[in-house]
Design a protein around this motif. Structure first.
Motif: not given
Lengths: 165, 633
Positions: A101-110, B588-595, B615-621, B628-631
């Motif tokens: 949830g915190e990541r979603v929160h950060e994304r919203l703020e951004e 598979c390019t999924l992470c690159a598309k979503k970043c 990288c802002i470490k948003c964790g989307i990738c 499990d390639a993002i570690v």
């Protein structure tokens, strides 16, 4: 506890005192014990608690404005500042927190360039964090106005916001 | 009609029994608690209304939540003489097909959660099973036998998902208000208290205080007695009270009525959480209906007993779950707890004797009065009788509300009922008791869950929230999260809680930011013990629990944050970074598309690259990678 907030003035003529009378007298019987629910009704009508309304309420039910201010700032539901057209409540309950949830929160703020409790300049959105709305199975959850968006990830946030004008 | 006797209840409910169990035309029950509606149940409901105007040939009905929130929207279809089928994930695009399939006798087994064996509640063992003799569908599991429901025993949630919460007659049809009429006409108030005492029922809201003893003490004091229901369910991650109020509000009203007889009260209050608008709406309807049958109001059932219930809504303050704060808030004041030299059972609301129980406690009461203390006491452990509803949430496959007898092991709840951890990740801890509770590690998974055993390992039962955590949860961050919550919710009047929690939070924030230093852990422990000893109310005295238990069981995580400046779970942003495991990456390019930062680049079918400074470490990738390639490093 929330930081000290300044009561916001509005043009006095924006307040419909007849309606306030209806809320205070008919709905809640002029009863001091119903103060919190009166404030909720006023906030529902104006989207926040306007200062003249609170001053009028103070005269009607004979509770000093200072004490009403104390109640209004103690409970997190109340806002003394005008809020946006759409209220975003990001759930930061434990279940949503462990599910990101915190990541979603950060994304919203951004995306909105505002912090928690703030309103965008165009008054389109107000962002508020809440602790658990009881929809833990759908976490992370964002509630916008009355609609609940569940199982969202931070990359979906932008699209969801587009639905609200 | 005003109800005067148990016979009257039976007479009124007669017309509803067939509709509940053996409808002569096809009946569609849609689980419409808040969770179901959020998952799409309302849209499915509207779709039926649109496709079958005038409900032509179909009886459409709303129910509460039957607990298996993970599979919502849940839709049940039944007809006399045919199997009663529970469908899962029935959104608006599927519902018409499900209904038509049921009519045609063609069942899409992928959509079916199970077929019900017996829809009766525990209170209805004197009537025949309406599904006896119905030919089951081959190859479809029995609902009650699937692991999620297998070990559940429903007392507090006996009607949730089975009846329309807005129809009091359906509550009558499942033995509703029978216990109340009996308590009113056949049993003496002192005997009612004895039944509750003997049953061993303990408060389900957090403290676990023996309910019968509380009632007896309250009844002993003189004044205008008040019966108050705490529906201010503030623990994040616990939502059983919401579900009971939305699915079976009358069970709570009946429990309050019985308490009123036992204690001698004329006025009740329900303090409901502002965040639960649907629960409040259903309560309002329920109270009106009970009044229309003369079950609330003056001279109930022709006796001199009178009782009214008023709903009051909170306004978002966790501390108002504490009894004295709640009563201050009911009086329209700031919700600050007071020292309890004098207990609320003697001087509470309006300085009068007040009995406060929570939603789940009241919901248990009618069942205990009807079936007897001995029946209830047979379930559970020595000092924790009966069942408890847990909300199983977090990193768990079968999210939902489960009601199991006390004493079932954590392992059974998490791995059998809950189905274990999703995505093959490793279990790390289960957090019980909300912000006042603690984190229980793997080594105690075989612990039988009851009041005593949970406190032995440093946690509490609380209101029954169970948040499951896996390898991706950072325990230092969790401790920081709870303190952040408590710091915000502390009412601020006593020093140890206001300042102590703030200082502990500062230390934890430093640790999570990578500025932790030697001695921080010991300082946290010292501060924690002080806050626990010196705070005024339960919020403060239990506040250090999440910190102290995580230090006790996960000290290594604290140490790696402080000494190695690493967050092994990959949560505290300054203490880790993501890397791409070139061997695991399939391109598979999924992470690159979503970043969102375009930090990941690479050609199709070739290992990708991640640029650390973008990288802002948003964790989307990390979340989206299927290989499990993002570690986390």
């Amino acid at each position: 506890m929330s930081e000290a907030t300044v009561l916001e003035n509005v043009q006095t003529d924006e307040i419909d005192y007849r309606e306030l009378d209806r809320i205070i007298e008919e709905e809640f019987n002029n009863d001091k014990e119903n103060l919190i629910m009166m404030l909720q009704a006023i906030q529902k009508r104006y989207n926040y608690l306007p200062r003249p309304a609170l001053e009028y309420l103070s005269l009607k039910i004979e509770i000093p404005t200072g004490r009403i201010y104390g109640v209004a700032t103690f409970y997190s539901t109340f806002s003394l500042k005008p809020r946006g057209r759409n209220i975003i409540s990001i759930c930061l309950g434990t279940a949503c927190h462990v599910r990101g949830g915190e990541r979603v929160h950060e994304r919203l703020e951004e995306l909105l360039s505002i912090g928690d409790g703030e309103t965008t300049e165009d008054k389109r959105f107000t962002l508020e964090s809440v602790r658990c709305i009881g929809c833990c199975s759908l976490g992370p959850v964002v509630k916008i106005n009355e609609g609940i968006h569940g199982r969202i990830s931070s990359d979906q946030v932008e699209k969801i916001l587009d639905h609200y004008e | 009609m005003k109800i005067q006797s148990v016979k009257d209840l039976e007479k009124v409910s007669q017309a509803y029994i067939s509709n509940l169990y053996m409808p002569d035309k096809i009946k569609v029950n849609i689980g419409m608690a808040s969770c179901g509606i959020a998952a799409g149940a309302k849209a499915a409901y509207d779709k039926i209304l649109k496709e079958y105007p005038d409900k032509n040939g179909i009886h459409l009905c709303q129910t509460g939540c039957i607990g298996f929130c993970e599979e919502e929207p849940l839709v049940e279809i039944l007809e006399a003489g045919k199997p009663r089928v529970m469908y899962k994930h029935i959104t608006e695009d599927k519902i018409i097909d499900a209904v038509q399939g049921y009519i045609a006798g063609e069942f899409n087994k992928k959509w079916i959660l199970g077929q019900m064996k017996d829809p009766r509640s525990l209170l209805e063992d004197d009537v025949d099973n309406p599904l006896a003799g119905v030919e089951p569908i081959e190859g479809v599991p029995v609902l009650e036998d699937i692991p999620f429901y297998n070990s559940q025993v429903k007392i507090a949630m006996r009607n949730c998902g089975y009846i329309d919460p807005d129809t009091i007659e359906e509550y009558f049809a499942r033995k509703g208000y029978v216990a109340f009429i009996q308590a009113l006409k056949e049993i003496k108030p002192a005997e009612v208290i004895d039944i509750i005492k003997e049953s061993g029922l303990r408060g389900r809201g957090g403290g676990g205080f023996p309910t019968g003893t509380k009632w007896a003490t309250c009844a002993k004091h003189h004044g205008d007695h008040y019966i108050i229901c705490n529906a201010d369910e503030g623990d994040p991650g616990a939502y059983m009270d919401r579900s009971i109020l939305e699915g079976d509000p009358h069970s709570v009203l009946e429990g309050m009525l019985i308490a009123a007889i036992a204690i001698g009260s004329r006025q009740g209050f329900i303090y409901a959480r502002n965040e639960y608008p649907l629960a409040v709406k259903r309560l309002v309807t329920a109270i009106k209906q009970a009044e229309s049958y003369g079950l609330l109001g003056e001279n109930i059932a022709g006796t001199d007993f009178s009782f009214n219930i008023k709903i009051s809504t909170g306004a978002g303050a966790f501390v108002c779950g504490e009894s004295t704060a709640l009563m201050a808030s009911l009086e329209g004041k700031v919700g600050r707890p007071r020292a309890k030299y004098v207990h609320t059972v003697e001087k509470g609301f309006r300085e009068n004797p007040s009995n406060l129980n929570n939603v789940e406690t009241y919901a248990n009461v009618p069942a205990i009065v009807l079936k007897g203390a001995e029946w209830y006491g047979r379930m559970g452990t020595e000092h924790s009788k009966g069942t408890k509803v847990f909300s199983l949430v977090g990193k768990i496959k079968n999210t939902g509300l489960v009601e199991v007898p006390m004493g079932v092991s954590l392992r059974d709840i998490v791995f059998t009922v809950g189905g274990g951890i999703p995505k093959k990740k490793a279990f790390k801890a289960v957090q019980t008791g909300g912000p006042s509770g603690g984190c229980i590690p793997e080594q105690f998974l075989d612990l039988p869950v009851d009041f005593q055993r949970l406190s032995e390992v440093g946690s509490i039962m609380g209101s029954g929230g169970m948040i499951v955590m896996d390898q991706d949860t950072c325990m230092v961050d969790i401790a920081r999260y709870f303190l952040d919550f408590l710091q915000e919710e502390s009412c601020g009047q006593c020093n140890p809680c206001r300042e102590g929690i703030k200082r502990m939070l500062e230390i934890l924030t430093h640790i999570c930011d990578g500025h932790g230093k030697e001695g921080d852990i010991e300082l946290l422990q010292e501060l924690g013990n002080m806050v626990a000893k010196a705070s005024l109310c339960g919020l403060g005295t239990s506040a250090p629990n999440p910190v102290l238990t995580t230090i006790k069981y996960f000290r290594d995580e604290y140490e790696s944050h402080i000494n190695d400046k690493k967050c092994p779970a990959g949560v505290c942003k300054p203490l880790f970074h993501y890397e791409i495991d070139e061997e695991a990456c399939t391109g598979c390019t999924l992470c690159a598309k979503k970043c969102p930062q375009d930090a990941i680049t690479g050609e199709k079918k070739k290992p990708h690259k991640l640029e650390q400074d973008k990288c802002i470490k948003c964790g989307i990738c990390y979340d989206s990678c299927k290989f499990d390639a993002i570690v986390v490093r």
